[in-house]
Design a protein around this motif. Structure first.
Motif, PDB file in Angstrom:
ATOM      1  N   GLY A  51       0.766  -1.239   0.000  1.00 60.78           N
ATOM      2  CA  GLY A  51       0.000   0.000   0.000  1.00 60.78           C
ATOM      3  C   GLY A  51       0.796   1.288   0.000  1.00 60.78           C
ATOM      4  O   GLY A  51       1.478   1.624  -0.970  1.00 60.78           O
ATOM      5  N   ALA A  52       0.707   2.024   1.117  1.00 62.00           N
ATOM      6  CA  ALA A  52       1.374   3.320   1.233  1.00 62.00           C
ATOM      7  C   ALA A  52       2.886   3.205   1.084  1.00 62.00           C
ATOM      8  O   ALA A  52       3.533   4.128   0.580  1.00 62.00           O
ATOM      9  CB  ALA A  52       1.028   3.971   2.571  1.00 62.00           C
ATOM     10  N   THR A  79       0.808   7.487  -7.475  1.00 58.13           N
ATOM     11  CA  THR A  79      -0.504   7.071  -6.992  1.00 58.13           C
ATOM     12  C   THR A  79      -0.694   5.570  -7.198  1.00 58.13           C
ATOM     13  O   THR A  79      -0.441   5.045  -8.282  1.00 58.13           O
ATOM     14  CB  THR A  79      -1.622   7.859  -7.703  1.00 58.13           C
ATOM     15  OG1 THR A  79      -1.444   9.258  -7.443  1.00 58.13           O
ATOM     16  CG2 THR A  79      -2.993   7.435  -7.204  1.00 58.13           C
ATOM     17  N   TRP A  82      -5.031   0.386  -4.336  1.00 58.12           N
ATOM     18  CA  TRP A  82      -4.797  -0.782  -3.491  1.00 58.12           C
ATOM     19  C   TRP A  82      -6.127  -1.472  -3.229  1.00 58.12           C
ATOM     20  O   TRP A  82      -7.047  -0.878  -2.668  1.00 58.12           O
ATOM     21  CB  TRP A  82      -4.143  -0.328  -2.186  1.00 58.12           C
ATOM     22  CG  TRP A  82      -3.676  -1.436  -1.296  1.00 58.12           C
ATOM     23  CD1 TRP A  82      -4.232  -1.820  -0.106  1.00 58.12           C
ATOM     24  CD2 TRP A  82      -2.532  -2.288  -1.491  1.00 58.12           C
ATOM     25  NE1 TRP A  82      -3.519  -2.864   0.445  1.00 58.12           N
ATOM     26  CE2 TRP A  82      -2.470  -3.164  -0.389  1.00 58.12           C
ATOM     27  CE3 TRP A  82      -1.568  -2.388  -2.498  1.00 58.12           C
ATOM     28  CZ2 TRP A  82      -1.473  -4.130  -0.265  1.00 58.12           C
ATOM     29  CZ3 TRP A  82      -0.585  -3.348  -2.373  1.00 58.12           C
ATOM     30  CH2 TRP A  82      -0.538  -4.200  -1.268  1.00 58.12           C
ATOM     31  N   GLU A 110      -8.706   1.488  -1.939  1.00 58.54           N
ATOM     32  CA  GLU A 110      -7.948   2.638  -1.453  1.00 58.54           C
ATOM     33  C   GLU A 110      -7.120   3.228  -2.583  1.00 58.54           C
ATOM     34  O   GLU A 110      -6.533   2.494  -3.385  1.00 58.54           O
ATOM     35  CB  GLU A 110      -7.003   2.228  -0.317  1.00 58.54           C
ATOM     36  CG  GLU A 110      -7.716   1.810   0.948  1.00 58.54           C
ATOM     37  CD  GLU A 110      -6.743   1.455   2.067  1.00 58.54           C
ATOM     38  OE1 GLU A 110      -5.581   1.094   1.766  1.00 58.54           O
ATOM     39  OE2 GLU A 110      -7.143   1.551   3.230  1.00 58.54           O
ATOM     40  N   ILE A 112      -3.936   5.641  -2.876  1.00 55.82           N
ATOM     41  CA  ILE A 112      -2.863   6.162  -2.023  1.00 55.82           C
ATOM     42  C   ILE A 112      -1.887   6.941  -2.893  1.00 55.82           C
ATOM     43  O   ILE A 112      -1.328   6.393  -3.845  1.00 55.82           O
ATOM     44  CB  ILE A 112      -2.113   5.012  -1.313  1.00 55.82           C
ATOM     45  CG1 ILE A 112      -3.105   4.082  -0.602  1.00 55.82           C
ATOM     46  CG2 ILE A 112      -1.085   5.572  -0.335  1.00 55.82           C
ATOM     47  CD1 ILE A 112      -2.532   2.720  -0.262  1.00 55.82           C
ATOM     48  N   SER A 127       2.414  10.250   2.566  1.00 50.83           N
ATOM     49  CA  SER A 127       1.342   9.808   1.671  1.00 50.83           C
ATOM     50  C   SER A 127      -0.016  10.154   2.253  1.00 50.83           C
ATOM     51  O   SER A 127      -0.139  10.481   3.439  1.00 50.83           O
ATOM     52  CB  SER A 127       1.425   8.296   1.420  1.00 50.83           C
ATOM     53  OG  SER A 127       1.293   7.581   2.639  1.00 50.83           O
ATOM     54  N   GLN A 128      -1.007  10.071   1.408  1.00 51.73           N
ATOM     55  CA  GLN A 128      -2.392  10.282   1.815  1.00 51.73           C
ATOM     56  C   GLN A 128      -3.249   9.194   1.201  1.00 51.73           C
ATOM     57  O   GLN A 128      -3.013   8.784   0.054  1.00 51.73           O
ATOM     58  CB  GLN A 128      -2.876  11.667   1.368  1.00 51.73           C
ATOM     59  CG  GLN A 128      -4.233  12.062   1.932  1.00 51.73           C
ATOM     60  CD  GLN A 128      -4.518  13.533   1.719  1.00 51.73           C
ATOM     61  OE1 GLN A 128      -4.381  14.048   0.626  1.00 51.73           O
ATOM     62  NE2 GLN A 128      -4.903  14.230   2.776  1.00 51.73           N
ATOM     63  N   THR A 129      -4.230   8.726   1.963  1.00 54.63           N
ATOM     64  CA  THR A 129      -5.092   7.634   1.510  1.00 54.63           C
ATOM     65  C   THR A 129      -6.544   8.088   1.445  1.00 54.63           C
ATOM     66  O   THR A 129      -7.038   8.745   2.360  1.00 54.63           O
ATOM     67  CB  THR A 129      -4.986   6.423   2.459  1.00 54.63           C
ATOM     68  OG1 THR A 129      -3.635   5.958   2.478  1.00 54.63           O
ATOM     69  CG2 THR A 129      -5.903   5.290   2.020  1.00 54.63           C
ATOM     70  N   THR A 130      -7.213   7.733   0.353  1.00 57.54           N
ATOM     71  CA  THR A 130      -8.638   8.002   0.178  1.00 57.54           C
ATOM     72  C   THR A 130      -9.327   6.684  -0.131  1.00 57.54           C
ATOM     73  O   THR A 130      -8.837   5.902  -0.957  1.00 57.54           O
ATOM     74  CB  THR A 130      -8.874   8.989  -0.985  1.00 57.54           C
ATOM     75  OG1 THR A 130      -8.144  10.189  -0.737  1.00 57.54           O
ATOM     76  CG2 THR A 130     -10.352   9.323  -1.125  1.00 57.54           C
ATOM     77  N   ARG A 131     -10.454   6.431   0.527  1.00 59.28           N
ATOM     78  CA  ARG A 131     -11.250   5.234   0.226  1.00 59.28           C
ATOM     79  C   ARG A 131     -12.330   5.595  -0.794  1.00 59.28           C
ATOM     80  O   ARG A 131     -12.978   6.628  -0.679  1.00 59.28           O
ATOM     81  CB  ARG A 131     -11.892   4.668   1.491  1.00 59.28           C
ATOM     82  CG  ARG A 131     -10.888   4.154   2.510  1.00 59.28           C
ATOM     83  CD  ARG A 131     -11.585   3.474   3.680  1.00 59.28           C
ATOM     84  NE  ARG A 131     -12.126   2.174   3.294  1.00 59.28           N
ATOM     85  CZ  ARG A 131     -13.384   1.777   3.470  1.00 59.28           C
ATOM     86  NH1 ARG A 131     -14.263   2.595   4.027  1.00 59.28           N
ATOM     87  NH2 ARG A 131     -13.774   0.576   3.097  1.00 59.28           N
ATOM     88  N   ASN A 178      -6.746  13.809  -4.075  1.00 60.55           N
ATOM     89  CA  ASN A 178      -5.789  12.718  -3.902  1.00 60.55           C
ATOM     90  C   ASN A 178      -6.045  11.613  -4.928  1.00 60.55           C
ATOM     91  O   ASN A 178      -5.116  11.024  -5.472  1.00 60.55           O
ATOM     92  CB  ASN A 178      -5.898  12.169  -2.481  1.00 60.55           C
ATOM     93  CG  ASN A 178      -4.817  11.178  -2.144  1.00 60.55           C
ATOM     94  OD1 ASN A 178      -3.640  11.451  -2.288  1.00 60.55           O
ATOM     95  ND2 ASN A 178      -5.222  10.002  -1.679  1.00 60.55           N
TER      96      ASN A 178
END
Length: 195
Positions: A51-52, A79, A82, A110, A112, A127-131, A178
């Motif tokens: 992931g991240a 980007t 995930w 996700e 990321i 990093s930044q994560t968006t669902r 993001n």
């Protein structure tokens, strides 16, 4: 009157190390003066990364061809989509794109974005994560999108700002930008503490 950060950055040269038109547009929308200098790297990463970790590793890797001067700040980003423990990279062809979108259909995943800021004497990586939740997509909708938009330059084989995002995104938790490809709020925040 412009925020103080603009005055501070006026003494620096911002370089966006990305050929992505979406990242270029988002940085333009922030109001910063910058130039684009995209240099190619082999986007390979250790297989144990998750992931991240992948997004941050690749963002940092993209900064490696640069040797910035004292006045330069290099901005690199990567980007990752995930899903169920797997990174969905850019689709190589229609069949891969169809497979990826079929896997995302009806599910949460996700997005990321890794971000790296590099100067001559320091480097920051985060990093930044968006669902994101897709509604159930029909085969016809997936095929139409692939034919119309040719999403082969995008992780997960889709762009949220395109037709499939308009008709298919059922839910989003976190930053929309993001998902477009650049965590602009995080970038602004880190530039303020970086300079």
């Amino acid at each position: 009157m412009r925020p103080f950060l603009f005055n501070t950055l006026a003494q620096k040269e911002l370089i966006l190390a990305s050929g992505s038109p979406r990242r270029k547009q988002l940085l333009t929308d922030l109001g910063f003066d910058f130039r684009v200098d995209a240099r190619s790297v082999e986007e390979n990463y250790p297989s144990e990364l998750q992931g991240a970790e992948i997004a941050e590793y690749l963002a940092k890797l993209k900064a490696s061809p640069f040797t910035p001067t004292e006045k330069q700040i290099i901005i690199t980003s990567d980007t990752v989509v995930w899903h169920k423990g797997v990174s969905l990279a850019k689709a190589a062809n229609k069949a891969e794109a169809r497979s990826m979108l079929g896997a995302l259909s009806g599910n949460w995943h996700e997005v990321i974005s890794g971000l790296c800021l590099t100067t001559s004497n320091k480097q920051w990586v985060g990093s930044q994560t968006t669902r994101v939740k897709f509604t159930a997509l029909s085969e016809e909708e997936i095929d139409y999108y692939i034919e119309q938009c040719q999403p082969f330059d995008k992780a997960g084989a889709y762009g949220i700002q395109e037709w499939i995002g308009l008709i298919g995104i059922e839910g989003i938790e976190g930053s929309y930008f993001n998902v477009v490809g650049l965590p602009v709020q995080l970038l602004y925040q880190q530039l303020a503490s970086f300079v």
